[in-house]
Design an enzyme around this catalytic site. Structure first.
Site, PDB file in Angstrom:
ATOM      1  N   GLU A   1      26.804  54.856  96.740  1.00  0.00           N
ATOM      2  CA  GLU A   1      25.788  55.622  96.015  1.00  0.00           C
ATOM      3  C   GLU A   1      26.284  57.037  95.760  1.00  0.00           C
ATOM      4  O   GLU A   1      26.915  57.650  96.618  1.00  0.00           O
ATOM      5  CB  GLU A   1      24.481  55.668  96.820  1.00  0.00           C
ATOM      6  CG  GLU A   1      23.679  54.383  96.681  1.00  0.00           C
ATOM      7  CD  GLU A   1      22.381  54.411  97.462  1.00  0.00           C
ATOM      8  OE1 GLU A   1      22.139  55.373  98.210  1.00  0.00           O
ATOM      9  OE2 GLU A   1      21.596  53.453  97.308  1.00  0.00           O
TER      10      GLU A   1
ATOM     11  N   LYS B   1      30.023  42.530  75.473  1.00  0.00           N
ATOM     12  CA  LYS B   1      29.886  41.931  74.129  1.00  0.00           C
ATOM     13  C   LYS B   1      31.234  42.053  73.415  1.00  0.00           C
ATOM     14  O   LYS B   1      32.219  41.566  73.950  1.00  0.00           O
ATOM     15  CB  LYS B   1      28.700  42.564  73.418  1.00  0.00           C
ATOM     16  CG  LYS B   1      27.384  42.269  74.176  1.00  0.00           C
ATOM     17  CD  LYS B   1      26.153  42.870  73.534  1.00  0.00           C
ATOM     18  CE  LYS B   1      24.933  42.592  74.405  1.00  0.00           C
ATOM     19  NZ  LYS B   1      23.717  43.272  73.909  1.00  0.00           N
TER      20      LYS B   1
ATOM     21  N   ASP C   1      23.102  53.317  70.377  1.00  0.00           N
ATOM     22  CA  ASP C   1      23.313  52.192  71.294  1.00  0.00           C
ATOM     23  C   ASP C   1      24.311  51.252  70.617  1.00  0.00           C
ATOM     24  O   ASP C   1      23.962  50.507  69.703  1.00  0.00           O
ATOM     25  CB  ASP C   1      21.964  51.508  71.539  1.00  0.00           C
ATOM     26  CG  ASP C   1      22.086  50.289  72.444  1.00  0.00           C
ATOM     27  OD1 ASP C   1      23.216  49.837  72.692  1.00  0.00           O
ATOM     28  OD2 ASP C   1      21.038  49.796  72.891  1.00  0.00           O
TER      29      ASP C   1
ATOM     30  N   ARG D   1      30.017  41.870  82.581  1.00  0.00           N
ATOM     31  CA  ARG D   1      28.616  42.165  82.276  1.00  0.00           C
ATOM     32  C   ARG D   1      28.251  43.538  82.855  1.00  0.00           C
ATOM     33  O   ARG D   1      28.326  43.722  84.072  1.00  0.00           O
ATOM     34  CB  ARG D   1      27.774  41.066  82.941  1.00  0.00           C
ATOM     35  CG  ARG D   1      26.407  40.856  82.412  1.00  0.00           C
ATOM     36  CD  ARG D   1      25.998  39.419  82.609  1.00  0.00           C
ATOM     37  NE  ARG D   1      26.682  38.619  81.605  1.00  0.00           N
ATOM     38  CZ  ARG D   1      26.246  38.488  80.350  1.00  0.00           C
ATOM     39  NH1 ARG D   1      25.126  39.034  79.973  1.00  0.00           N
ATOM     40  NH2 ARG D   1      26.938  37.770  79.494  1.00  0.00           N
TER      41      ARG D   1
ATOM     42  N   THR E   1      26.969  48.165  76.160  1.00  0.00           N
ATOM     43  CA  THR E   1      27.267  47.134  77.151  1.00  0.00           C
ATOM     44  C   THR E   1      28.778  46.994  77.154  1.00  0.00           C
ATOM     45  O   THR E   1      29.461  47.442  76.227  1.00  0.00           O
ATOM     46  CB  THR E   1      26.668  45.770  76.760  1.00  0.00           C
ATOM     47  OG1 THR E   1      27.124  45.445  75.438  1.00  0.00           O
ATOM     48  CG2 THR E   1      25.156  45.790  76.775  1.00  0.00           C
TER      49      THR E   1
ATOM     50  N   TYR F   1      29.391  50.038  99.593  1.00  0.00           N
ATOM     51  CA  TYR F   1      28.297  50.877  99.100  1.00  0.00           C
ATOM     52  C   TYR F   1      28.853  52.221  98.685  1.00  0.00           C
ATOM     53  O   TYR F   1      29.620  52.832  99.430  1.00  0.00           O
ATOM     54  CB  TYR F   1      27.232  51.090 100.192  1.00  0.00           C
ATOM     55  CG  TYR F   1      25.912  50.503  99.779  1.00  0.00           C
ATOM     56  CD1 TYR F   1      25.251  51.004  98.654  1.00  0.00           C
ATOM     57  CD2 TYR F   1      25.334  49.436 100.455  1.00  0.00           C
ATOM     58  CE1 TYR F   1      24.062  50.449  98.228  1.00  0.00           C
ATOM     59  CE2 TYR F   1      24.146  48.875 100.040  1.00  0.00           C
ATOM     60  CZ  TYR F   1      23.505  49.394  98.920  1.00  0.00           C
ATOM     61  OH  TYR F   1      22.339  48.847  98.492  1.00  0.00           O
TER      62      TYR F   1
HETATM   63  C1  LIG Z   1      22.544  43.596  74.498  1.00  0.00           C
HETATM   64  C2  LIG Z   1      21.934  44.881  74.145  1.00  0.00           C
HETATM   65  C3  LIG Z   1      21.377  45.717  75.117  1.00  0.00           C
HETATM   66  C4  LIG Z   1      21.094  45.292  76.534  1.00  0.00           C
HETATM   67  O1  LIG Z   1      22.102  44.890  77.281  1.00  0.00           O
HETATM   68  P1  LIG Z   1      21.849  44.076  78.651  1.00  0.00           P
HETATM   69  O2  LIG Z   1      23.161  44.188  79.314  1.00  0.00           O
HETATM   70  O3  LIG Z   1      21.451  42.706  78.240  1.00  0.00           O
HETATM   71  O4  LIG Z   1      20.769  44.779  79.385  1.00  0.00           O
HETATM   72  C5  LIG Z   1      20.911  46.969  74.715  1.00  0.00           C
HETATM   73  N1  LIG Z   1      20.995  47.354  73.450  1.00  0.00           N
HETATM   74  C6  LIG Z   1      21.497  46.573  72.480  1.00  0.00           C
HETATM   75  C7  LIG Z   1      21.544  47.082  71.084  1.00  0.00           C
HETATM   76  C8  LIG Z   1      21.973  45.305  72.794  1.00  0.00           C
HETATM   77  O5  LIG Z   1      22.434  44.511  71.823  1.00  0.00           O
END
Ligand SMILES: *Cc1c(COP(=O)(O)O)cnc(C)c1O
Length: 413
Positions: free
Chosen positions: A55, A227, A198, A233, A224, A53
């Protein structure tokens, strides 16, 4: 894989994992948001760091015994700062959605207006969809894409001037053109809005320098890590020093509890991998592969939204056929190709049926696929559309996908 160790405790769970390994090995993965993390990344995610933990922030924790965790988290933070050239990074978000939630909590008050890309035009749920917290607690105005599959920056500016959003969001889950972050920044400046970028889908392309970076333009950058960046993840938030303390506080205690330190270790390793020269080659190959796949499909008279791609993703547009996105994604699954149904801009069909299928190349590129393989994949998809439910023909196509899977074995050791 350490499946043997799991087997000793739980044969049932081990068997499911083994089946999934075989599925991943024997299918061509074209889901644009997926990838194959390295063995080192996966091993880190399975370590004893899961037990701790922690935090709070490094060196300012609410728990004792965090000296090693602090060192690990700082490694991930410093690598993020170096890789993307940012002043501040928070590597604790459990996912992309939670990274976005923290930025919203910091930058906005309930009821404030946001301007984001419409989900059915390629945006993400967290950019103001009515079924998501972002659309439930904030007033959403959306922009879309034009008939060429491009963001209409004049429309964005018009909407921003009219609605005066507190924050403009750029970045998408299904957008095949280069995003003009400078243009977004100009619009945000003219209308007094924050700019959030994002980069969940394109983080690997930005790290590999095959897509421009929002650094210097966006107030907040979220991503993220699983990807195109090819890590575990999870999520990361980046910002300037000015917002650092506020963002950290919004994530914890605002949105999350204890961070996943085993995943943060895996993020640190993925970030190191992304700093290597080979990763630049990987990112460039993702784009080359996507362009080859788009060309191959268009050569077979398959429509692609925006007539091609400039990054890793594209959408097959089935509107001129009598087929739906759902049907095509299911047919592709039968022949060993995984992809997802997706709306095309102004789709007449519902999000459960759709007129499109989104396909992307980060995962197959990790596997080793090159342009010539993408041409074969394009031909297989085009044949699947024309033979449709002819079982013999589909079996032949399945043999062709299996041949490609064998050519590039996955997780050999
Ligand atoms: C995949 C994605 C997210 C969210 O990611 P998670 O890990 O699935 O919560 C946010 N914004 C965009 C543009 C994404 O493609």
């Amino acid at each position: 894989m350490n499946i043997e160790i799991i087997k000793r405790t739980d044969e049932e769970a081990a068997e499911i994992i083994e089946k999934e390994l075989n599925r991943q090995r024997n299918t061509i993965e074209l889901i644009a948001s997926e990838n194959f993390a390295s063995r080192a990344v996966m091993e880190a995610a399975g370590t004893i760091l899961t037990n701790k933990y922690a935090e709070g922030k490094p060196y300012k924790r609410f728990y004792n015994g965090c000296e090693n965790i602090d060192e690990m988290e700082m490694l991930a933070v410093e690598r993020t700062k170096k890789l993307f050239g940012v002043e501040h990074a928070n590597v604790q978000p459990h996912s992309g959605a939670q990274a976005n939630m923290a930025v919203f909590l910091y930058a906005l008050n309930q009821g404030d207006t946001i301007l984001g890309m419409d989900l059915s035009n390629g945006g993400h749920l967290t950019h103001g969809s009515p079924v998501n917290f972002s659309g439930i607690y904030f007033n959403t105005v959306s922009y879309g894409v034009n008939e060429y599959g491009e963001i209409d920056y004049d429309e964005v500016e018009k909407l921003a001037k009219e609605h005066k959003p507190k924050m403009i969001i750029c970045g998408a889950s299904n957008y095949s053109k280069i995003i003009n972050f400078k243009k977004f920044k100009e619009i945000a400046d003219k209308t007094g809005a924050f700019l959030m970028a994002d980069i969940a889908h394109i983080a690997g392309l930005i790290a590999g320098k095959v897509h421009p970076s929002p650094v210097g333009y966006a107030d907040f950058i979220t991503t993220t890590t699983h990807k195109s960046l090819r890590g575990p993840r999870g999520g990361i938030i980046m910002c300037t020093q000015e917002h650092a303390a506020g963002i950290d506080k919004a994530l914890f205690p605002g949105v999350q509890g204890g961070p996943l330190e085993h995943i943060i270790a895996a993020k640190a390793i993925a970030l190191k991998e992304a700093m290597q020269p080979e990763f630049k080659e990987y990112a460039a190959q993702i784009v080359k592969n996507a362009k080859a796949l788009a060309k191959s499909l268009m050569d077979e008279n398959i429509n692609i939204v925006g007539n091609g791609t400039e990054n890793h993703v594209m959408t097959i547009d089935l509107r001129k056929t009598d087929k739906t996105g759902k049907e095509l994604a299911d047919i592709l699954e039968k022949i060993g190709i995984t992809a997802n149904k997706n709306t095309v801009p102004n789709d007449p069909k519902s999000p459960f049926i759709t007129s499109g299928v989104r396909i992307g190349t980060p995962a197959v590129t990790t596997r080793g696929f090159k342009e010539e393989d993408m041409f074969e994949v394009g031909k297989i998809i085009a044949s699947a559309i024309s033979v449709w439910d002819n079982e013999t023909a589909l079996n032949n196509l399945r043999e062709r996908t299996q041949k490609l899977c064998k050519k590039y074995p996955l997780y050999k050791d």
